[in-house]
Structure formats: C-alpha cells, structure tokens
Design a protein around this motif. Structure first.
Motif, PDB file in Angstrom:
ATOM      1  N   UNK A  94       0.856  -1.187   0.000  1.00 21.98           N
ATOM      2  CA  UNK A  94       0.000   0.000   0.000  1.00 21.98           C
ATOM      3  C   UNK A  94       0.891   1.235   0.000  1.00 21.98           C
ATOM      4  N   UNK A  95       0.661   2.119  -0.952  1.00 20.60           N
ATOM      5  CA  UNK A  95       1.545   3.263  -1.145  1.00 20.60           C
ATOM      6  C   UNK A  95       0.713   4.526  -1.382  1.00 20.60           C
ATOM      7  N   UNK A  96       0.943   5.537  -0.563  1.00 23.62           N
ATOM      8  CA  UNK A  96       0.199   6.788  -0.654  1.00 23.62           C
ATOM      9  C   UNK A  96       0.272   7.393  -2.043  1.00 23.62           C
ATOM     10  N   UNK A  97       1.462   7.518  -2.596  1.00 27.53           N
ATOM     11  CA  UNK A  97       1.644   8.182  -3.891  1.00 27.53           C
ATOM     12  C   UNK A  97       0.900   7.445  -4.999  1.00 27.53           C
ATOM     13  N   UNK A  98       1.002   6.129  -5.013  1.00 32.00           N
ATOM     14  CA  UNK A  98       0.322   5.335  -6.031  1.00 32.00           C
ATOM     15  C   UNK A  98      -1.181   5.531  -5.953  1.00 32.00           C
ATOM     16  N   UNK A  99      -1.731   5.459  -4.749  1.00 34.02           N
ATOM     17  CA  UNK A  99      -3.175   5.601  -4.593  1.00 34.02           C
ATOM     18  C   UNK A  99      -3.632   7.028  -4.882  1.00 34.02           C
ATOM     19  N   UNK A 100      -2.893   8.006  -4.419  1.00 33.04           N
ATOM     20  CA  UNK A 100      -3.277   9.399  -4.635  1.00 33.04           C
ATOM     21  C   UNK A 100      -3.223   9.783  -6.112  1.00 33.04           C
ATOM     22  N   UNK A 101      -2.349   9.144  -6.874  1.00 32.97           N
ATOM     23  CA  UNK A 101      -2.201   9.502  -8.286  1.00 32.97           C
ATOM     24  C   UNK A 101      -3.375   9.035  -9.139  1.00 32.97           C
ATOM     25  N   UNK A 102      -4.145   8.058  -8.663  1.00 31.88           N
ATOM     26  CA  UNK A 102      -5.299   7.559  -9.415  1.00 31.88           C
ATOM     27  C   UNK A 102      -6.391   7.177  -8.417  1.00 31.88           C
ATOM     28  N   UNK A 103      -7.151   8.173  -7.934  1.00 32.52           N
ATOM     29  CA  UNK A 103      -8.068   7.955  -6.811  1.00 32.52           C
ATOM     30  C   UNK A 103      -9.423   7.355  -7.190  1.00 32.52           C
ATOM     31  N   UNK A 104      -9.404   6.340  -8.035  1.00 27.84           N
ATOM     32  CA  UNK A 104     -10.630   5.656  -8.430  1.00 27.84           C
ATOM     33  C   UNK A 104     -10.681   4.320  -7.692  1.00 27.84           C
ATOM     34  N   UNK A 105     -11.825   3.994  -7.097  1.00 24.90           N
ATOM     35  CA  UNK A 105     -11.939   2.814  -6.265  1.00 24.90           C
ATOM     36  C   UNK A 105     -11.453   1.547  -6.962  1.00 24.90           C
ATOM     37  N   UNK A 106     -11.847   1.335  -8.201  1.00 25.71           N
ATOM     38  CA  UNK A 106     -11.437   0.119  -8.909  1.00 25.71           C
ATOM     39  C   UNK A 106      -9.934   0.002  -9.032  1.00 25.71           C
ATOM     40  N   UNK A 107      -9.250   1.101  -9.240  1.00 24.52           N
ATOM     41  CA  UNK A 107      -7.786   1.106  -9.319  1.00 24.52           C
ATOM     42  C   UNK A 107      -7.200   0.726  -7.968  1.00 24.52           C
ATOM     43  N   UNK A 108      -7.737   1.314  -6.905  1.00 24.81           N
ATOM     44  CA  UNK A 108      -7.251   0.994  -5.561  1.00 24.81           C
ATOM     45  C   UNK A 108      -7.443  -0.472  -5.254  1.00 24.81           C
ATOM     46  N   UNK A 109      -8.582  -1.022  -5.637  1.00 26.40           N
ATOM     47  CA  UNK A 109      -8.834  -2.446  -5.378  1.00 26.40           C
ATOM     48  C   UNK A 109      -7.834  -3.317  -6.124  1.00 26.40           C
ATOM     49  N   UNK A 110      -7.495  -2.935  -7.357  1.00 22.43           N
ATOM     50  CA  UNK A 110      -6.513  -3.701  -8.125  1.00 22.43           C
ATOM     51  C   UNK A 110      -5.131  -3.644  -7.490  1.00 22.43           C
ATOM     52  N   UNK A 111      -4.790  -2.498  -6.899  1.00 19.51           N
ATOM     53  CA  UNK A 111      -3.494  -2.327  -6.245  1.00 19.51           C
ATOM     54  C   UNK A 111      -3.443  -3.087  -4.913  1.00 19.51           C
ATOM     55  N   UNK A 112      -4.500  -2.926  -4.114  1.00 18.52           N
ATOM     56  CA  UNK A 112      -4.484  -3.419  -2.741  1.00 18.52           C
ATOM     57  C   UNK A 112      -4.916  -4.868  -2.582  1.00 18.52           C
TER      58      UNK A 112
END
Length: 80
Positions: free
Chosen positions: A60-78
């Motif tokens: 989990x990385x603040x910069x990665x999540x903040x750069x694309x704040x769409x739920x689906x993107x976050x779910x794919x990352x996390x």
C-alpha cells in the motif's frame, strides 16, 4: 519472539474502510467512484494506508493511490 502478520486486506475490507472513512455506506461506492470527489483527502488516505499496511498490505503506497483515486484502481493495487 516476533509474530508474523497473518491478516490480509481483501476487497471487502478496502471498501468498508473507505466507506467508514468517508461516512457513507459501502453500497454507495462503485469501482468507478472517484474517491477525491467522494470526499477523500490526503490525511484520510494516509490513515488508510497505515491501516492497510498494518493489516498486511505492505505494498500500500500513498503516492500510487493518490495519483489515481478511483476505487477500482485501488482495489486492483491493494487486493488483486
């Protein structure tokens, strides 16, 4: 003796955590939801990142999540 973290962060946990942080029902979030538009700010995001890291999502990385704040993107990352 140090204990290994066995908790993992899954999609439902991510959605529930975000909804709780924003004060809304999880059902109000879709994978297309822009979390900045929904009220997410940097302080809330930092708090969530720390919670998810403690829960086993070391990536989990603040910069990665903040750069694309769409739920689906976050779910794919996390919780791929």
């Amino acid at each position: 003796m140090a204990e290994e973290a066995t908790t993992t962060v899954d999609r439902e946990t991510v959605i529930a955590d975000i909804a709780a942080m924003l004060g809304i029902a999880p059902a109000e979030l879709t994978e297309e939801t822009n979390l900045l538009d929904a009220g997410m700010d940097s302080v809330r995001l930092m708090s969530l990142v720390e919670r998810w890291r403690a829960g086993g999502a070391a990536h989990a990385d603040f910069v990665t999540l903040a750069s694309d704040p769409v739920l689906g993107v976050w779910l794919d990352v996390l919780a791929p």
